[in-house]
Design a protein around this motif. Structure first.
Motif, short mmCIF file in Angstrom:
data_model
loop_
_atom_site.label_atom_id
_atom_site.label_comp_id
_atom_site.label_asym_id
_atom_site.label_seq_id
_atom_site.Cartn_x
_atom_site.Cartn_y
_atom_site.Cartn_z
N PHE A 130 0.82 -1.21 0.00
CA PHE A 130 0.00 0.00 0.00
C PHE A 130 0.85 1.26 0.00
CE2 PHE A 130 -3.31 -2.90 1.77
CZ PHE A 130 -4.21 -2.75 0.71
N VAL A 131 1.93 1.25 0.76
CA VAL A 131 2.82 2.42 0.78
C VAL A 131 3.47 2.61 -0.59
CG1 VAL A 131 4.92 3.38 1.79
CG2 VAL A 131 3.23 2.28 3.25
N THR A 132 3.90 1.53 -1.22
CA THR A 132 4.54 1.62 -2.53
C THR A 132 3.58 2.11 -3.59
OG1 THR A 132 6.07 -0.14 -1.94
CG2 THR A 132 5.80 0.31 -4.27
N ILE A 133 2.35 1.61 -3.56
CA ILE A 133 1.36 2.08 -4.53
C ILE A 133 1.08 3.56 -4.34
CG2 ILE A 133 -1.09 1.91 -5.16
CD1 ILE A 133 -0.82 -1.14 -4.67
N THR A 134 1.09 4.00 -3.09
CA THR A 134 0.79 5.40 -2.78
C THR A 134 1.92 6.35 -3.15
OG1 THR A 134 -0.56 4.63 -0.93
CG2 THR A 134 0.01 6.96 -0.96
N ILE A 135 3.16 6.02 -2.73
CA ILE A 135 4.25 6.97 -2.93
C ILE A 135 5.45 6.40 -3.68
CG2 ILE A 135 3.63 8.29 -0.87
CD1 ILE A 135 6.04 6.97 0.53
N LEU A 193 11.93 1.98 -0.57
CA LEU A 193 10.95 1.13 0.12
C LEU A 193 11.30 -0.34 -0.01
CD1 LEU A 193 7.67 2.97 -0.91
CD2 LEU A 193 8.70 2.91 1.37
N ALA A 194 11.73 -0.76 -1.19
CA ALA A 194 12.11 -2.16 -1.40
C ALA A 194 13.31 -2.53 -0.53
CB ALA A 194 12.42 -2.40 -2.87
N ARG A 195 14.20 -1.61 -0.35
CA ARG A 195 15.37 -1.84 0.50
C ARG A 195 14.95 -2.05 1.96
NH1 ARG A 195 20.70 -1.13 -0.56
NH2 ARG A 195 21.89 -0.60 1.26
N TRP A 196 14.03 -1.21 2.43
CA TRP A 196 13.54 -1.35 3.80
C TRP A 196 12.77 -2.66 3.96
CZ3 TRP A 196 14.26 0.55 8.46
CH2 TRP A 196 14.99 1.72 8.57
N TRP A 197 11.91 -2.98 3.01
CA TRP A 197 11.13 -4.23 3.09
C TRP A 197 12.07 -5.43 3.15
CZ3 TRP A 197 10.84 -8.48 -0.14
CH2 TRP A 197 9.82 -9.39 0.15
N SER A 198 13.07 -5.45 2.29
CA SER A 198 14.02 -6.56 2.25
C SER A 198 14.79 -6.68 3.56
CB SER A 198 15.01 -6.38 1.10
OG SER A 198 14.34 -6.37 -0.12
N SER A 199 15.26 -5.55 4.06
CA SER A 199 16.03 -5.55 5.29
C SER A 199 15.20 -6.07 6.47
CB SER A 199 16.51 -4.13 5.58
OG SER A 199 17.23 -4.09 6.77
N LEU A 200 13.97 -5.61 6.59
CA LEU A 200 13.10 -6.06 7.68
C LEU A 200 12.71 -7.52 7.53
CD1 LEU A 200 10.89 -2.88 8.12
CD2 LEU A 200 12.68 -3.72 9.64
N LEU A 201 12.54 -7.99 6.29
CA LEU A 201 12.22 -9.40 6.07
C LEU A 201 13.37 -10.29 6.56
CD1 LEU A 201 10.45 -11.67 4.94
CD2 LEU A 201 11.59 -11.31 2.75
N LEU A 202 14.58 -9.93 6.20
CA LEU A 202 15.73 -10.73 6.61
C LEU A 202 15.93 -10.70 8.12
CD1 LEU A 202 18.18 -9.84 3.72
CD2 LEU A 202 16.98 -11.99 4.07
#
Length: 142
Positions: free
Chosen positions: A43-48, A63-72
């Motif tokens: 939702f954040v990516t679609i928005t901004i 955003l992809a960098r943050w998502w990846s980091s938090l996933l790992l």
């Protein structure tokens, strides 16, 4: 008389229940984040995510960098990138990964401190949602 390997195995037997519980915890938190964190970041990516950045690229990459980091991190994966020399910003580099697990693309992307363009198998571009996502990374079909 026990060999050195048998002695090491006996010494680590007491840690087996702890490792199991830790593995279980990271499995639960990693899957929880994979579901709910992905929904949130979608939702954040679609928005901004389309907003351009000053030096090129889009907010999507951040955003992809943050998502990846938090996933790992939520999965219990710790990583460290070691550089023997700083990379010049005005040069072009090619980084190769042996891609032995599903984590390799995320780890490669997180270890680089600049935007990267990836190469991907051309058949992946035809998968409905995955193809769109790969195109957002400005990946090139091979």
């Amino acid at each position: 008389m026990l060999s050195d390997a048998q002695e090491r195995d006996r010494a680590t037997d007491g840690a087996a229940p702890f490792r199991f519980l830790l593995s279980l915890l990271f499995t639960v938190t990693g899957n929880f984040y994979l579901l709910f964190g992905t929904i949130f970041f979608t939702f954040v990516t679609i928005t901004i995510g389309w907003i351009p950045l000053p030096r090129g690229g889009r907010v999507f990459f951040w955003l992809a960098r943050w998502w990846s980091s938090l996933l790992l991190l939520s999965s219990g994966v710790l990583w460290r990138a070691e550089w023997t020399a700083p990379l010049a910003r005005d040069r072009i580099y090619v980084f190769l990964s042996n891609h032995q697990s599903l984590l390799d693309p995320w780890l490669t992307g997180l270890s680089l401190y600049r935007r990267a363009t990836y190469l991907a198998r051309d058949s992946l571009f035809r998968v409905p949602i995955l193809g769109w996502l790969i195109r957002q990374y400005d990946a090139l079909p091979v």
